[in-house]
Write an enzyme that holds these catalytic residues in place. Sequence first.
Site, mmCIF file in Angstrom:
data_model
loop_
_atom_site.group_PDB
_atom_site.id
_atom_site.type_symbol
_atom_site.label_atom_id
_atom_site.label_comp_id
_atom_site.label_asym_id
_atom_site.label_seq_id
_atom_site.Cartn_x
_atom_site.Cartn_y
_atom_site.Cartn_z
ATOM 1 N N GLY A 94 60.223 38.038 66.224
ATOM 2 C CA GLY A 94 59.331 37.076 65.579
ATOM 3 C C GLY A 94 58.407 37.731 64.563
ATOM 4 N N GLU A 95 58.119 36.983 63.508
ATOM 5 C CA GLU A 95 57.143 37.455 62.509
ATOM 6 C C GLU A 95 55.723 37.423 63.071
ATOM 7 O OE1 GLU A 95 57.809 35.066 59.020
ATOM 8 O OE2 GLU A 95 59.405 36.411 58.320
ATOM 9 N N HIS B 169 59.298 31.628 71.660
ATOM 10 C CA HIS B 169 60.474 32.376 72.108
ATOM 11 C C HIS B 169 61.728 31.494 72.000
ATOM 12 C CE1 HIS B 169 57.351 34.433 74.795
ATOM 13 N NE2 HIS B 169 57.859 35.443 74.137
ATOM 14 N N ASP C 3 54.750 39.127 65.390
ATOM 15 C CA ASP C 3 54.470 40.564 65.502
ATOM 16 C C ASP C 3 55.094 41.238 64.275
ATOM 17 O OD1 ASP C 3 53.411 40.737 68.452
ATOM 18 O OD2 ASP C 3 55.157 39.432 68.495
ATOM 19 N N MET D 267 59.249 39.582 76.663
ATOM 20 C CA MET D 267 58.567 40.036 77.875
ATOM 21 C C MET D 267 58.372 38.856 78.839
ATOM 22 S SD MET D 267 56.103 43.121 76.763
ATOM 23 C CE MET D 267 54.755 42.170 76.101
HETATM 24 P P1 AMP Z 1 56.993 38.888 73.530
HETATM 25 O O1 AMP Z 1 57.570 38.243 74.742
HETATM 26 O O2 AMP Z 1 55.578 38.540 73.272
HETATM 27 O O3 AMP Z 1 57.291 40.370 73.482
HETATM 28 O O4 AMP Z 1 57.788 38.261 72.316
HETATM 29 C C1 AMP Z 1 59.192 38.335 72.237
HETATM 30 C C2 AMP Z 1 59.616 38.007 70.831
HETATM 31 O O5 AMP Z 1 59.180 36.692 70.512
HETATM 32 C C3 AMP Z 1 58.967 38.948 69.795
HETATM 33 O O6 AMP Z 1 59.920 39.255 68.793
HETATM 34 C C4 AMP Z 1 57.828 38.125 69.254
HETATM 35 O O7 AMP Z 1 57.475 38.460 67.925
HETATM 36 C C5 AMP Z 1 58.417 36.737 69.320
HETATM 37 N N1 AMP Z 1 57.371 35.723 69.368
HETATM 38 C C6 AMP Z 1 56.339 35.638 70.239
HETATM 39 N N2 AMP Z 1 55.549 34.588 69.945
HETATM 40 C C7 AMP Z 1 56.098 33.987 68.858
HETATM 41 C C8 AMP Z 1 55.754 32.854 68.059
HETATM 42 N N3 AMP Z 1 54.671 32.126 68.310
HETATM 43 N N4 AMP Z 1 56.546 32.536 67.020
HETATM 44 C C9 AMP Z 1 57.640 33.282 66.737
HETATM 45 N N5 AMP Z 1 58.020 34.365 67.442
HETATM 46 C C10 AMP Z 1 57.261 34.713 68.491
#
Ligand code: AMP
Length: 280
Positions: free
Chosen positions: A147-148, A36, A150, A29
Amino acid sequence: MKVFKTVDSVKRNLLNLDKKFSLALVPTMGALHQGHLSIVKRAKRENDFVVVSIFVNPTQFDNENDLKKYPITLHQDLKLLEDLDCDLVFVPTANEVYNANIESEKFDFNGLDKAMEGTHRKGHFDGVGTVVKKLFEIIKPDKAYFGEKDFQQLQIINKLTEISKLQIKIVGCEIYREKDGLAMSSRNTRLTEKQRKSAPLIYQTLVKSKALFLKKDIIFIKKFIASEFKKEKYLQLEYFEIADVKTLTPASHVEKSKKYRAFIAAFSGSIRLIDNIALN
Ligand code: AMP
């Protein structure tokens, strides 16, 4: 690095890709941070062509204010991805993804959405499932990286590929943390200095729950974690659960043959933070 905004343009471009190439998708996002980027780096190492999508998906937000305040840093995101030699970035509008019908499909995730994030964010996983299914249909990746951080989402995406009979390998990536243990999140940038200082308690209590696991029963651990949060005025615990990694059903007792993780959601003011840890 190519950047596309429309479904047609990205599809047309990917048609030209050598069929022998392995194609990876990293859905995000935006408001990209090192968490990321660690996923993008891994996808680059393991594939020939990497697509990153940047799309703040409206249907997965149950809280209008959270959606409105979601950080957007597109210019900087594109620079970071360019530096990593990312191949293609897909930055669609909501109308482009949803074809003017911004609604969620309803899924049966076999109970995976019935606890934790599913109970506290109504409709969240139908929104996630809807957008990820659409992105999979547009990009048609061989592998998709999540990512783990989530973890419940990761298991739901695994279920989504199973029920939709998609030939996409889902790759789970380790949680990337700040030096003080706080899991990196786009929402961390919204924390005030005091809130930021107290936020590592989330990870610290997860580590404590791991130390107590198998030594104390789950009721004891839950009470202990709740009491740790009561001492910290800048954080309010929403839930702490210990759940079986496969079913994600919160456990009341431990079965030796199963794997468990501990999960936390907590509010710092109006900012909601989540984290989790493997227990065994
Ligand atoms: P988001 O932009 O928050 O939707 O995250 C995009 C992807 O990055 C998702 O698969 C999240 O689980 C992963 N993600 C976000 N923060 C982290 C983190 N600190 N470590 C690993 N993966 C992450």
